[in-house]
Design a protein around this motif. Structure first.
Motif, PDB file in Angstrom:
ATOM      1  N   ARG A 281     -52.328  -3.274  16.453  1.00  0.00           N
ATOM      2  CA  ARG A 281     -52.488  -2.979  17.869  1.00  0.00           C
ATOM      3  C   ARG A 281     -51.348  -2.089  18.365  1.00  0.00           C
ATOM      4  NH1 ARG A 281     -54.253  -9.079  19.955  1.00  0.00           N
ATOM      5  NH2 ARG A 281     -56.380  -8.974  19.070  1.00  0.00           N
ATOM      6  N   LEU A 282     -50.155  -2.389  17.913  1.00  0.00           N
ATOM      7  CA  LEU A 282     -48.997  -1.574  18.260  1.00  0.00           C
ATOM      8  C   LEU A 282     -47.963  -1.719  17.149  1.00  0.00           C
ATOM      9  CD1 LEU A 282     -47.733   0.306  20.347  1.00  0.00           C
ATOM     10  CD2 LEU A 282     -46.708  -1.708  21.438  1.00  0.00           C
ATOM     11  N   SER A 283     -47.947  -0.760  16.234  1.00  0.00           N
ATOM     12  CA  SER A 283     -46.979  -0.799  15.134  1.00  0.00           C
ATOM     13  C   SER A 283     -45.570  -0.630  15.674  1.00  0.00           C
ATOM     14  CB  SER A 283     -47.279   0.319  14.133  1.00  0.00           C
ATOM     15  OG  SER A 283     -48.549   0.138  13.538  1.00  0.00           O
ATOM     16  N   LEU A 284     -44.592  -1.096  14.923  1.00  0.00           N
ATOM     17  CA  LEU A 284     -43.210  -0.841  15.285  1.00  0.00           C
ATOM     18  C   LEU A 284     -42.979   0.673  15.298  1.00  0.00           C
ATOM     19  CD1 LEU A 284     -41.618  -3.684  13.171  1.00  0.00           C
ATOM     20  CD2 LEU A 284     -41.801  -3.611  15.652  1.00  0.00           C
ATOM     21  N   PRO A 285     -42.077   1.170  16.144  1.00  0.00           N
ATOM     22  CA  PRO A 285     -41.944   2.608  16.383  1.00  0.00           C
ATOM     23  C   PRO A 285     -41.816   3.432  15.106  1.00  0.00           C
ATOM     24  CG  PRO A 285     -40.638   1.383  17.961  1.00  0.00           C
ATOM     25  CD  PRO A 285     -41.149   0.375  16.972  1.00  0.00           C
ATOM     26  N   LYS A 286     -42.470   4.580  15.114  1.00  0.00           N
ATOM     27  CA  LYS A 286     -42.484   5.471  13.957  1.00  0.00           C
ATOM     28  C   LYS A 286     -41.077   5.871  13.529  1.00  0.00           C
ATOM     29  CE  LYS A 286     -45.978   8.104  13.576  1.00  0.00           C
ATOM     30  NZ  LYS A 286     -46.519   7.594  12.286  1.00  0.00           N
ATOM     31  N   VAL A 308     -37.420  -2.200   8.759  1.00  0.00           N
ATOM     32  CA  VAL A 308     -38.771  -2.032   9.292  1.00  0.00           C
ATOM     33  C   VAL A 308     -39.598  -1.414   8.169  1.00  0.00           C
ATOM     34  CG1 VAL A 308     -40.236  -0.746  10.888  1.00  0.00           C
ATOM     35  CG2 VAL A 308     -38.175  -1.858  11.737  1.00  0.00           C
ATOM     36  N   HIS A 309     -40.710  -2.030   7.861  1.00  0.00           N
ATOM     37  CA  HIS A 309     -41.570  -1.548   6.784  1.00  0.00           C
ATOM     38  C   HIS A 309     -42.050  -0.133   7.078  1.00  0.00           C
ATOM     39  CE1 HIS A 309     -45.127  -1.360   4.129  1.00  0.00           C
ATOM     40  NE2 HIS A 309     -44.505  -2.284   3.415  1.00  0.00           N
ATOM     41  N   ALA A 310     -42.302   0.616   6.010  1.00  0.00           N
ATOM     42  CA  ALA A 310     -42.707   2.015   6.167  1.00  0.00           C
ATOM     43  C   ALA A 310     -44.006   2.177   6.941  1.00  0.00           C
ATOM     44  CB  ALA A 310     -42.849   2.665   4.788  1.00  0.00           C
ATOM     45  N   ARG A 329     -38.242  -3.504  22.931  1.00  0.00           N
ATOM     46  CA  ARG A 329     -38.049  -2.072  22.834  1.00  0.00           C
ATOM     47  C   ARG A 329     -39.311  -1.405  22.269  1.00  0.00           C
ATOM     48  NH1 ARG A 329     -33.015  -0.081  22.044  1.00  0.00           N
ATOM     49  NH2 ARG A 329     -32.420  -1.854  23.369  1.00  0.00           N
ATOM     50  N   SER A 330     -39.943  -2.051  21.326  1.00  0.00           N
ATOM     51  CA  SER A 330     -41.180  -1.519  20.755  1.00  0.00           C
ATOM     52  C   SER A 330     -42.274  -1.421  21.814  1.00  0.00           C
ATOM     53  CB  SER A 330     -41.666  -2.395  19.594  1.00  0.00           C
ATOM     54  OG  SER A 330     -40.757  -2.379  18.521  1.00  0.00           O
TER      55      SER A 330
END
Length: 343
Positions: A281-286, A308-310, A329-330
């Motif tokens: 739904r909302l991945s951790l920031p790119k 943070v996973h790739a 923050r995300s």
């Protein structure tokens, strides 16, 4: 009173008829049943219940074979409210007709109130078919997992049952066949009950923990989009079920779950789009993805970041405060990016 006789074929045995026999013997009226292994039509006609032999499917007459050319039944064709369309084996046939009753009998051994047993019967009837019985039906009917298969799985339950059959050069094949049939039934029974007990003793109790976390979500963050657990537990399926039940008030607002790991550091995990999806739904920031430790902490401007996973589906921080800041923050970055797209 004469002993009930369950008949199945002799010769090389398979997972489906052994499992069908195991299922039946979990019902009180079949508990002391004798299993007869034969292909003799006269003997079959004298038996109370026949599985995987005889060329007849007639539930009222307790005949459960699926080898006849006219047989095309699936779970869905016999129970149209159910979605599964794999052709049934003798195991699936017995499960469709007696599965709920069998699960009710197993649930009587658990410390549950009657209303909870009734509720769980419906849930576990579906879960055990989808995640245990269906595989046996598919393999017995020669249905592949999918197209373009790169390798074959040789350690599934059906394959392991096959190893109990006598070898081509066994000096005592008849003796080995009878012993192997019993050993295979014990193997199947153990794995079925292990799966059942996982659902009832681990998977189901996790729902209560998730419900508690959902009720407290606004105490964690005003958005209500972050859940905090005090331990890791199976939450994904339950979350989607609860969201469906509470779609008017809950919807898909939950984006992240936070929980401590075995190292006593904290994890943040993005909620996927659905239970089988690898998209979130909302991945951790790119800009965080694939980074670790000091580099990640500097980039995110959050102390104690671990990774943070790739793909952005999971990350970690040394502290609860740190992982909560990562989640908040995300959300901020995600909402900002969404506004830019809309503009």
């Amino acid at each position: 009173m004469s002993t009930i006789k369950i008949a199945t074929h002799n010769g090389h045995f398979h997972c489906d008829e052994i499992f069908a026999c195991f299922l039946l013997k979990n019902l009180p009226r079949y508990a002391d049943a004798e299993i007869i292994r034969t292909r003799d039509p006269k003997v079959l006609a004298e038996c109370h219940t026949v599985v995987d032999v005889g060329g007849v499917f007639d539930a009222e007459q307790r005949r459960f074979d699926h080898h006849q050319k006219t047989f095309t039944d699936t779970f869905n064709s016999l129970r149209p409210e159910k979605p599964w369309t794999i052709k049934l084996s003798s195991a699936g046939l017995v499960y469709v007709h007696y599965g709920k009753e069998i699960i009710q009998e197993l649930l009587k051994k658990e410390s549950l109130e009657e209303h909870e047993r009734n509720h769980l019967t419906e849930i576990l009837f579906d879960k055990m078919y989808e995640n245990f019985v269906q595989e046996i039906d598919a393999i017995d009917n020669g249905i592949d997992i999918g197209e373009n298969i790169k390798y074959k799985i040789n350690t599934n339950l059906s394959a392991r049952v096959g190893f109990f059959n006598p070898g081509w050069n066994d000096p005592n094949p008849a003796e080995k066949e009878e012993t192997g049939f019993k050993q295979a039934m014990q193997l199947i029974g153990t794995e079925f009950l292990d799966k059942f007990h996982y659902y009832i003793r681990q998977w189901w109790p996790a729902r209560a923990l998730l419900e508690q976390a959902i009720a407290k979500r606004f105490e964690i963050d005003p958005s209500g989009s972050i859940l905090v657990f005090d331990r890791s537990f199976p939450w994904r399926e339950h979350l989607f079920d609860i969201e469906t039940e509470q779609k008017d008030t809950l919807g898909d607002t939950i984006k992240y779950v936070l929980y401590p790991d075995l190292n006593k550091t904290w994890r943040i995990q993005a909620v996927p789009l659905n239970n089988k999806s690898f998209d979130n739904r909302l991945s951790l920031p790119k800009q965080w993805q694939g980074l670790r430790d000091d580099e990640l902490s500097a980039k995110a401007d959050i102390p104690g970041c671990v990774f943070v996973h790739a793909s952005g589906f999971i990350g970690g921080n040394l502290t609860y405060e740190g992982v909560l800041t990562m989640a908040r923050r995300s959300l901020e970055i995600g909402n900002s990016n969404k506004r830019k797209i809309q503009e």
